[in-house]
Design a protein around this motif. Structure first.
Motif, PDB file in Angstrom:
ATOM      1  N   ARG A  14    -108.973   8.338 -77.668  1.00  0.00           N
ATOM      2  CA  ARG A  14    -108.300   7.112 -76.990  1.00  0.00           C
ATOM      3  C   ARG A  14    -109.464   6.379 -76.837  1.00  0.00           C
ATOM      4  NH1 ARG A  14    -103.583   8.329 -72.552  1.00  0.00           N
ATOM      5  NH2 ARG A  14    -102.026   8.854 -74.191  1.00  0.00           N
ATOM      6  N   TYR A  15    -109.307   4.868 -77.283  1.00  0.00           N
ATOM      7  CA  TYR A  15    -110.227   3.835 -77.242  1.00  0.00           C
ATOM      8  C   TYR A  15    -109.715   2.572 -76.638  1.00  0.00           C
ATOM      9  CZ  TYR A  15    -111.091   6.618 -81.657  1.00  0.00           C
ATOM     10  OH  TYR A  15    -111.361   7.613 -82.389  1.00  0.00           O
ATOM     11  N   SER A  16    -110.579   1.699 -76.050  1.00  0.00           N
ATOM     12  CA  SER A  16    -110.394   0.647 -75.389  1.00  0.00           C
ATOM     13  C   SER A  16    -111.754  -0.295 -75.208  1.00  0.00           C
ATOM     14  CB  SER A  16    -109.997   0.883 -73.734  1.00  0.00           C
ATOM     15  OG  SER A  16    -110.931   1.490 -72.966  1.00  0.00           O
ATOM     16  N   THR A  17    -111.448  -1.527 -75.128  1.00  0.00           N
ATOM     17  CA  THR A  17    -112.516  -2.524 -75.157  1.00  0.00           C
ATOM     18  C   THR A  17    -112.053  -3.301 -73.727  1.00  0.00           C
ATOM     19  OG1 THR A  17    -112.963  -2.392 -77.503  1.00  0.00           O
ATOM     20  CG2 THR A  17    -113.676  -4.310 -76.286  1.00  0.00           C
ATOM     21  N   TYR A  18    -113.102  -3.610 -73.128  1.00  0.00           N
ATOM     22  CA  TYR A  18    -112.859  -4.343 -71.755  1.00  0.00           C
ATOM     23  C   TYR A  18    -114.033  -5.469 -71.620  1.00  0.00           C
ATOM     24  CZ  TYR A  18    -116.414  -1.103 -69.860  1.00  0.00           C
ATOM     25  OH  TYR A  18    -117.344  -0.280 -69.732  1.00  0.00           O
ATOM     26  N   ALA A  19    -113.390  -6.357 -70.665  1.00  0.00           N
ATOM     27  CA  ALA A  19    -114.398  -7.599 -70.180  1.00  0.00           C
ATOM     28  C   ALA A  19    -114.581  -7.413 -68.710  1.00  0.00           C
ATOM     29  CB  ALA A  19    -113.829  -8.980 -70.754  1.00  0.00           C
ATOM     30  N   SER A  20    -115.692  -7.601 -68.291  1.00  0.00           N
ATOM     31  CA  SER A  20    -115.787  -7.762 -66.834  1.00  0.00           C
ATOM     32  C   SER A  20    -116.871  -8.707 -66.466  1.00  0.00           C
ATOM     33  CB  SER A  20    -116.368  -6.191 -66.419  1.00  0.00           C
ATOM     34  OG  SER A  20    -117.791  -6.345 -66.831  1.00  0.00           O
ATOM     35  N   GLY A  21    -116.569  -9.106 -65.135  1.00  0.00           N
ATOM     36  CA  GLY A  21    -117.669 -10.406 -64.634  1.00  0.00           C
ATOM     37  C   GLY A  21    -117.619 -10.073 -63.074  1.00  0.00           C
ATOM     38  N   TYR A  22    -118.566 -10.753 -62.481  1.00  0.00           N
ATOM     39  CA  TYR A  22    -118.909 -10.690 -61.351  1.00  0.00           C
ATOM     40  C   TYR A  22    -119.730 -11.944 -60.730  1.00  0.00           C
ATOM     41  CZ  TYR A  22    -123.222  -9.023 -63.112  1.00  0.00           C
ATOM     42  OH  TYR A  22    -124.505  -8.732 -63.909  1.00  0.00           O
ATOM     43  N   ALA A  23    -119.674 -12.239 -59.534  1.00  0.00           N
ATOM     44  CA  ALA A  23    -120.360 -13.253 -58.835  1.00  0.00           C
ATOM     45  C   ALA A  23    -120.526 -13.047 -57.253  1.00  0.00           C
ATOM     46  CB  ALA A  23    -119.618 -14.673 -58.997  1.00  0.00           C
ATOM     47  N   SER A  24    -121.565 -13.608 -56.857  1.00  0.00           N
ATOM     48  CA  SER A  24    -121.954 -13.515 -55.385  1.00  0.00           C
ATOM     49  C   SER A  24    -122.581 -14.745 -54.966  1.00  0.00           C
ATOM     50  CB  SER A  24    -122.724 -12.220 -55.239  1.00  0.00           C
ATOM     51  OG  SER A  24    -124.031 -12.323 -55.605  1.00  0.00           O
ATOM     52  N   GLY A  25    -122.519 -15.156 -53.602  1.00  0.00           N
ATOM     53  CA  GLY A  25    -123.301 -16.101 -53.207  1.00  0.00           C
ATOM     54  C   GLY A  25    -123.609 -15.913 -51.358  1.00  0.00           C
ATOM     55  N   LYS A  26    -124.227 -16.855 -51.101  1.00  0.00           N
ATOM     56  CA  LYS A  26    -124.452 -16.855 -49.338  1.00  0.00           C
ATOM     57  C   LYS A  26    -124.931 -18.176 -49.092  1.00  0.00           C
ATOM     58  CE  LYS A  26    -127.329 -14.380 -45.983  1.00  0.00           C
ATOM     59  NZ  LYS A  26    -128.492 -13.274 -46.276  1.00  0.00           N
ATOM     60  N   PHE A  27    -124.157 -18.651 -47.937  1.00  0.00           N
ATOM     61  CA  PHE A  27    -124.770 -19.950 -47.295  1.00  0.00           C
ATOM     62  C   PHE A  27    -125.412 -19.775 -46.210  1.00  0.00           C
ATOM     63  CE2 PHE A  27    -123.685 -23.620 -44.355  1.00  0.00           C
ATOM     64  CZ  PHE A  27    -124.110 -24.662 -45.213  1.00  0.00           C
ATOM     65  N   ARG A  28    -126.662 -19.778 -46.061  1.00  0.00           N
ATOM     66  CA  ARG A  28    -127.455 -19.465 -44.885  1.00  0.00           C
ATOM     67  C   ARG A  28    -127.189 -18.086 -44.423  1.00  0.00           C
ATOM     68  NH1 ARG A  28    -127.651 -25.398 -41.963  1.00  0.00           N
ATOM     69  NH2 ARG A  28    -128.405 -26.727 -43.588  1.00  0.00           N
ATOM     70  N   ARG A  29    -127.059 -18.303 -43.093  1.00  0.00           N
ATOM     71  CA  ARG A  29    -126.767 -16.865 -42.496  1.00  0.00           C
ATOM     72  C   ARG A  29    -125.417 -16.558 -41.997  1.00  0.00           C
ATOM     73  NH1 ARG A  29    -129.152 -16.783 -36.117  1.00  0.00           N
ATOM     74  NH2 ARG A  29    -128.645 -18.942 -35.571  1.00  0.00           N
TER      75      ARG A  29
END
Length: 338
Positions: free
Chosen positions: A60-75
């Motif tokens: 069995r085969y598969s192709t996938y896409a993935s993404g991620y992100a992160s952030g911070k505002f001061r403390r």
């Protein structure tokens, strides 16, 4: 008669991705990225047709896409997210995603943090849940995709060493192993509601660390869970030789109320539901002593010490599978210099 009753799985998973840091670590968007992946699964499973045509692996085969992100505002604010979507293959349309955020305030310079997390997964059933042939079991199923949604909210107060929270999970078309150790799919949704509190208390050299969990399954015949679970430890921490030899002496407690815990079937290597006997309501106690001398640590533990004086011996982790009886453990850990 020689029997080759075996299964195996080979997996190859390769990914190419790009990661970007556009701003500083303290910006509202401090990192994002994504990429493509390729998964190749090879299953071995004997079945009756092999007598005529020989065995052929299932690929069995598969192709996938993935993404991620992160952030911070001061403390005050931090967040991150991840998502994966299968584009092409046997499990096309599967989704796996997760997002979390944290909001902090500082009354009188003490942090109070509110955290939230959301998870969503839509997943094609595993190959062996759909197809299996062995000396003792055979099945061929056509299950629908399982959808699992979970949300958690938690209030964390570090200055009080305490956090409290709640979780809610909804699972649609849940696949489980029934009383006959056969995989079946529950039609409809099951919800699991949880409340928990964790508190660490220090009174001089005496410490109590504990966590209490309350949970409720909407269908305990399909997804059995204990209503109450407790994990706690009480210990006395002191210096035998100041700044040289430190010690902790105490006891750990694990407890959950009685419920129809899973049974285990070694022929399929799976836990399955049962209604024969409830398991639980046994206070599992471990007495321990830890010693830290420079870079060396020594521990001595007596497991299930309650067996020597409690009136019940119902210390089972699964039906007919007891945990260890009264047992002595000891060990040494030594960290060398780099």
């Amino acid at each position: 008669l020689v029997s080759y009753d075996s299964t195996h799985l080979r997996e190859f998973d390769g990914r190419v991705y790009l990661q970007v840091r556009p701003y500083t670590d303290k910006s509202l968007l401090n990192m994002f990225g994504g990429g493509l992946g390729y998964q190749h699964l090879t299953y071995y499973l004997f079945n009756l047709d092999d007598y005529l045509y020989g065995n052929k692996d299932t690929k069995r085969y598969s192709t996938y896409a993935s993404g991620y992100a992160s952030g911070k505002f001061r403390r005050y604010i931090s967040w991150n997210g991840f998502a994966k979507l299968v584009l092409v293959g046997f499990n096309s349309g599967d989704i796996d995603s997760k997002a979390s955020a944290s909001f902090s305030v500082f009354p009188w310079d003490y942090e109070v943090r509110l955290q939230g997390e959301f998870k969503f997964k839509s997943e094609t059933p595993d190959f062996y849940q759909q197809n299996y042939f062995s000396n003792h079991f055979i099945w061929q199923n056509s299950f629908e995709r399982t959808v699992d949604s979970r949300v958690e909210v938690k209030l964390d107060i570090p200055s009080l060493a305490m956090n409290v929270g709640a979780r809610q999970a909804i699972i649609t078309d849940y696949i489980y192993f029934n009383k006959d150790a056969l995989p079946v799919q529950n039609n409809g949704s099951i919800s699991v509601s949880s409340l928990f509190i964790k508190k660490d208390l220090a009174l001089g050299n005496f410490h109590i660390d504990g966590q209490v969990l309350f949970q409720k399954s909407s269908n305990e015949d399909v997804l059995p869970l204990p209503r109450l679970s407790i994990n706690a430890g009480a210990y006395y921490q002191f210096n035998i030789v100041k700044n040289v030899l430190r010690s902790q002496v105490g006891v750990d407690l694990q407890y959950n109320d009685s419920y129809y815990a899973y049974a285990y079937n070694p022929a399929v290597g799976q836990f399955h539901t049962q209604s024969t006997r409830k398991v639980g309501s046994y206070p599992w106690l471990d007495a321990f002593a830890n010693f830290k001398w420079k870079r060396a640590a020594i521990f001595v533990k007596v497991r299930n010490v309650g067996k020597s004086f409690l009136s019940t011996s119902d210390y089972f982790s699964a039906l007919h599978y007891p945990r260890v009886p009264l047992q002595l453990q000891y060990g040494l850990s030594w960290s060398f210099y780099d």
